[in-house]
Enzyme design. Structure first.
Site, mmCIF file in Angstrom:
data_model
loop_
_atom_site.group_PDB
_atom_site.id
_atom_site.type_symbol
_atom_site.label_atom_id
_atom_site.label_comp_id
_atom_site.label_asym_id
_atom_site.label_seq_id
_atom_site.Cartn_x
_atom_site.Cartn_y
_atom_site.Cartn_z
ATOM 1 N N SER A 38 0.805 -1.225 0.000
ATOM 2 C CA SER A 38 0.000 0.000 0.000
ATOM 3 C C SER A 38 0.837 1.274 0.000
ATOM 4 O O SER A 38 0.334 2.341 -0.339
ATOM 5 C CB SER A 38 -0.947 0.011 1.200
ATOM 6 N N LYS B 51 0.996 4.095 6.963
ATOM 7 C CA LYS B 51 0.466 4.998 5.937
ATOM 8 C C LYS B 51 1.088 6.382 6.117
ATOM 9 O O LYS B 51 1.754 6.662 7.106
ATOM 10 C CB LYS B 51 -1.055 5.138 6.050
#
Length: 266
Positions: free
Chosen positions: A45, A108
């Protein structure tokens, strides 16, 4: 023949060695709990900033401490909130517990602060109705041969980084869901996160939602090791682990070792 003095000295030496061993273990645990902790990244991701099987060093003290940042205590309710809290900054790469699944850790990039209005329009991030600087700077071909468009983005605080979007031949199905979003109003005490791999990230745009400050574990800093394949697997047995050792060593990504995650010169 062993005298009483010899036995006494032997016992004293054994106790000293055991004491030294326990001391070293305690210091290592304190470092892991309070200062730095390594993490392995299992997903893509954050590609290509962080790849699968990158081993990340992160600093535990960057945001202070909460139940979730104290290793081995994250499921014991020692206290609420954070102690010695330091405010995170836009562009930080954060390791945290996602609110919907506290058994895992996510990594993230922090985009939205409490009170912010966030929206993506045609893949461009808007923060409080102002679009960030975004320039296409080239392409990236993954190890699987997938082509991505590479963009340099600059946040309002001047932090720059690269984001990646699937080339048009792959990305059509993602455009509506990921590139054009609803408006998000970030609540107090919570934060909005995106993955650098914009079309393949489960982040605040979709299932993750907003992340409470209390859930922050650490700030990711650099890659200390990286491999293309995983070696250890509890299910494959000792013999297969031995057979897998050579290809695992050959898969080491030497060009990623000790890479600063905030360096945009690579």
């Amino acid at each position: 023949m062993q005298t009483d003095n010899t036995k006494s000295n032997t016992n004293k030496t054994a106790k000293q060695e055991w004491g030294s061993f326990v001391f070293v273990i305690c210091i290592a645990l304190l470092i892991r709990i309070l200062i730095m902790e390594p993490f392995t990244v299992p997903t893509g991701s954050m590609k290509a900033t962080i790849l699968e099987n990158d081993y990340i060093f992160s600093t535990k003290y960057s945001y202070g401490y909460s139940n979730y940042s104290l290793s081995f205590f994250d499921f014991i309710p020692l206290f609420k909130g954070r102690i010695f809290a330091r405010e995170p900054e836009r562009g930080d790469i954060v390791v945290f517990r996602p609110p919907h699944d506290m058994s895992v850790r996510y990594i993230k990039r922090l985009i939205g602060l409490p009170g912010d209005k966030i929206q993506l329009i045609d893949d461009v991030i808007y923060i409080n109705d102002k679009k960030i600087e975004r320039t296409e700077v080239g392409t990236y071909i993954s190890e699987e041969g997938i082509k991505y468009l590479k963009f340099k983005e600059t946040l309002p605080n001047g932090r720059t980084y690269f984001s990646y979007k699937l080339a048009p031949i792959y990305g059509v199905i993602y455009n509506d869901r990921y590139g054009n979003t609803d408006v998000f109003y970030v609540p107090e005490g919570k934060y909005f996160f995106l993955g650098d791999n914009r079309d393949q990230s489960n982040d605040s745009r979709v299932n993750l939602g907003f992340v409470p400050f209390e859930n922050f574990i650490a700030k990711a800093q650099f890659i200390w090791f990286s491999t293309k394949i995983t070696w250890w697997d509890n299910d494959i047995g000792v013999i297969n682990l031995v057979l897998k050792l050579k290809p695992w060593i050959e898969s080491v990504r030497l060009n990623r070792i000790f890479r600063n995650l905030y360096n945009t010169d690579v």
